[in-house]
Design an enzyme around this catalytic site. Structure first.
Site, PDB file in Angstrom:
ATOM      1  N   SER A  52       0.820  -1.209   0.000  1.00 56.93           N
ATOM      2  CA  SER A  52       0.000   0.000   0.000  1.00 56.93           C
ATOM      3  C   SER A  52       0.853   1.259   0.000  1.00 56.93           C
ATOM      4  CB  SER A  52      -0.894   0.030   1.245  1.00 56.93           C
ATOM      5  OG  SER A  52      -1.698  -1.115   1.310  1.00 56.93           O
TER       6      SER A  52
HETATM    7  N1  SAH Z   1      -0.244  -5.431   3.863  1.00 60.75           N
HETATM    8  C1  SAH Z   1       0.477  -5.684   2.635  1.00 60.75           C
HETATM    9  C2  SAH Z   1      -0.393  -5.333   1.443  1.00 60.75           C
HETATM   10  C3  SAH Z   1      -0.573  -6.508   0.576  1.00 60.75           C
HETATM   11  S1  SAH Z   1      -1.811  -6.364  -0.695  1.00 60.75           S
HETATM   12  C4  SAH Z   1       1.821  -4.975   2.595  1.00 60.75           C
HETATM   13  O1  SAH Z   1       2.122  -4.200   3.506  1.00 60.75           O
HETATM   14  O2  SAH Z   1       2.587  -5.257   1.680  1.00 60.75           O
HETATM   15  C5  SAH Z   1      -3.045  -7.443  -0.084  1.00 60.75           C
HETATM   16  C6  SAH Z   1      -2.638  -8.866   0.126  1.00 60.75           C
HETATM   17  O3  SAH Z   1      -3.804  -9.577   0.520  1.00 60.75           O
HETATM   18  C7  SAH Z   1      -2.095  -9.594  -1.099  1.00 60.75           C
HETATM   19  O4  SAH Z   1      -0.817 -10.085  -0.802  1.00 60.75           O
HETATM   20  C8  SAH Z   1      -3.090 -10.743  -1.312  1.00 60.75           C
HETATM   21  O5  SAH Z   1      -2.481 -11.944  -1.750  1.00 60.75           O
HETATM   22  C9  SAH Z   1      -3.670 -10.897   0.071  1.00 60.75           C
HETATM   23  N2  SAH Z   1      -4.970 -11.546   0.154  1.00 60.75           N
HETATM   24  C10 SAH Z   1      -6.040 -11.425  -0.691  1.00 60.75           C
HETATM   25  N3  SAH Z   1      -7.057 -12.169  -0.251  1.00 60.75           N
HETATM   26  C11 SAH Z   1      -6.640 -12.770   0.898  1.00 60.75           C
HETATM   27  C12 SAH Z   1      -7.251 -13.675   1.821  1.00 60.75           C
HETATM   28  N4  SAH Z   1      -8.509 -14.116   1.671  1.00 60.75           N
HETATM   29  N5  SAH Z   1      -6.519 -14.084   2.892  1.00 60.75           N
HETATM   30  C13 SAH Z   1      -5.238 -13.659   3.079  1.00 60.75           C
HETATM   31  N6  SAH Z   1      -4.618 -12.820   2.232  1.00 60.75           N
HETATM   32  C14 SAH Z   1      -5.303 -12.374   1.159  1.00 60.75           C
END
Ligand code: SAH
Length: 201
Positions: A52
């Site tokens: 993000s």
């Molecule tokens: N907090 C992260 C942002 C990652 S983007 C950072 O600081 O980098 C959102 C993430 O959510 C992605 O990696 C995606 O694979 C994950 N995601 C999507 N659906 C999900 C689910 N049902 N359970 C766990 N992770 C999930």
């Protein structure tokens, strides 16, 4: 990043500002994005996912009003950066990630940054929460859902806080949910745009 993107836009929680000063964000972005690690935008982390924008991470963390004693669930660990910020603000963080390769990357990034002491990264579907460590004082969801998953509300402690993007990908609202006396109320913190919360399988 901290003075121009965060403080100037109203991030006031000193512990959040301190955490984001201390945590080396460049260690959480892929090598070819390192030059942009502190820029004011989301960045690709592979598998179609993003880390993000720093301001969004700060705003979400500030919304949870953490004091240092809490157990926090993060859904969507991705790069591990947001988990590292939460780890600096709370006692214990469980970060769950659906894509196994990203879960491994998050673990590796957190280890390299020396941040794994109070953080565990679990591979799994965070829309179901993570019952073994529930209930949680706070839950932070980094992917957009059509609605607030029931499991997450159930796994939130009474007086707990949950921050989650809700709505279709181009038009989401970041909701801050509070659970009080078994009931929930929520308000919209801001508009936002996150990758979708997916289901396992
Ligand atoms: N907090 C992260 C942002 C990652 S983007 C950072 O600081 O980098 C959102 C993430 O959510 C992605 O990696 C995606 O694979 C994950 N995601 C999507 N659906 C999900 C689910 N049902 N359970 C766990 N992770 C999930």
């Amino acid at each position: 990043m901290v003075s121009h993107q965060l403080r100037a836009r109203g991030i006031r929680d000193d512990r959040v500002l301190r955490a984001m000063l201390d945590i080396p964000r460049e260690q959480f972005v892929p090598r070819d994005h390192r030059a942009a690690a502190y820029s004011d935008e989301p960045l690709g982390i592979g598998h179609g996912q993003t880390i993000s924008q720093p301001y969004m991470t700060a705003l979400m963390a500030q919304s949870l009003e953490l004091e240092g004693t809490e157990t926090v669930l993060e859904v969507g660990a991705g790069s591990g950066y947001h988990a590292a910020v939460l780890g600096a603000l709370a006692a214990h963080v469980i970060a769950i990630e659906l894509i196994p390769e990203l879960a491994a990357t998050a673990r590796e990034n957190l280890a390299n940054a020396g941040r794994l002491a109070n953080i565990v990264v679990i591979t799994g579907d965070g829309s179901l929460g993570y019952p073994p460590e529930a209930p949680y004082d706070a839950i932070s969801v980094a992917a957009g859902a059509a609605d607030i998953p029931r499991a997450l509300i159930e796994q939130l402690k009474d007086s707990g806080r949950l921050v989650i993007p809700v709505g279709p990908s181009a038009d989401q609202e970041l909701r801050l949910v509070r659970k009080q006396g078994g009931a929930i109320d929520w308000h919209v913190v801001t508009n936002c745009r996150f990758v979708p919360l997916r289901q396992a399988g």
